[in-house]
Design a protein around this motif. Structure first.
Motif, PDB file in Angstrom:
ATOM      1  N   ILE A   1      42.355 -57.125  50.046  1.00  0.00           N
ATOM      2  CA  ILE A   1      43.494 -56.675  49.238  1.00  0.00           C
ATOM      3  C   ILE A   1      44.747 -57.449  49.627  1.00  0.00           C
ATOM      4  O   ILE A   1      45.525 -57.879  48.780  1.00  0.00           O
TER       5      ILE A   1
ATOM      6  N   SER B   1      45.912 -58.515  41.191  1.00  0.00           N
ATOM      7  CA  SER B   1      44.751 -57.783  41.699  1.00  0.00           C
ATOM      8  C   SER B   1      44.839 -56.336  41.208  1.00  0.00           C
ATOM      9  O   SER B   1      45.922 -55.863  40.857  1.00  0.00           O
TER      10      SER B   1
ATOM     11  N   GLU C   1      44.823 -53.594  42.835  1.00  0.00           N
ATOM     12  CA  GLU C   1      45.717 -52.803  43.675  1.00  0.00           C
ATOM     13  C   GLU C   1      47.177 -53.120  43.367  1.00  0.00           C
ATOM     14  O   GLU C   1      47.999 -52.213  43.256  1.00  0.00           O
TER      15      GLU C   1
ATOM     16  N   THR D   1      48.062 -51.548  40.124  1.00  0.00           N
ATOM     17  CA  THR D   1      48.267 -50.107  40.286  1.00  0.00           C
ATOM     18  C   THR D   1      49.658 -49.818  40.828  1.00  0.00           C
ATOM     19  O   THR D   1      50.349 -48.918  40.341  1.00  0.00           O
TER      20      THR D   1
ATOM     21  N   THR E   1      49.120 -44.258  46.134  1.00  0.00           N
ATOM     22  CA  THR E   1      47.993 -45.192  46.022  1.00  0.00           C
ATOM     23  C   THR E   1      46.923 -44.946  47.077  1.00  0.00           C
ATOM     24  O   THR E   1      45.830 -45.504  46.975  1.00  0.00           O
TER      25      THR E   1
ATOM     26  N   LEU F   1      46.871 -46.113  49.959  1.00  0.00           N
ATOM     27  CA  LEU F   1      46.694 -47.348  50.722  1.00  0.00           C
ATOM     28  C   LEU F   1      47.559 -47.267  51.972  1.00  0.00           C
ATOM     29  O   LEU F   1      48.613 -46.635  51.956  1.00  0.00           O
TER      30      LEU F   1
END
Length: 127
Positions: free
Chosen positions: A21, A53, A55, A58, A77, A79
């Motif tokens: 990522i 990407s 991610e 998003t 998220t 993350l």
């Protein structure tokens, strides 16, 4: 012996997607994207978001409607904060987001001076 190798692989395998990522990028400086730094998407970036990407897309979709803090983006998220900071740095380099640094903490004020001002206001205007 074989089970020990499998256990080691399981521990490190969760880190591989995060590295992917982040595209191998390093974390930006701590002062650059603090927890309270506010970010929002620039106007008209929806077309540029198609090449990102999943991610990053998003994150861009999440901040498209207004300002969110870096910590909020991380929470929504799911993350890690470091990965979110890396994604935001990439989006900022591409000119897709606007970053507003947090307001610096106020300096300590002189309490004696404030007391003198309050006393003067009370004397002048009566409270």
């Amino acid at each position: 012996m074989h089970e020990e190798q499998d256990a080691e692989l399981e521990l490190t395998s969760a880190l591989v997607p995060l590295f992917v990522i982040a595209k191998g990028r390093a974390l930006p400086a701590d002062h650059e994207y603090e927890h309270t730094t506010l970010v929002t998407a620039q106007e008209g970036v929806s077309a540029a978001g198609r090449t990102l990407s999943p991610e990053a897309r998003t994150v861009l979709d999440l901040i498209a409607d207004g300002f969110l803090s870096v910590a909020e983006v991380s929470g929504y998220t799911r993350l890690p904060l470091g990965i979110v900071r890396i994604l935001l740095a990439q989006l900022a380099e591409d000119g897709l987001i606007f970053v507003r640094n947090p307001v610096p903490r106020a300096e300590r004020v002189d309490r004696e001076l404030l007391s003198a001002v309050l006393d003067g206001l009370n004397t002048r205007f009566g409270a």
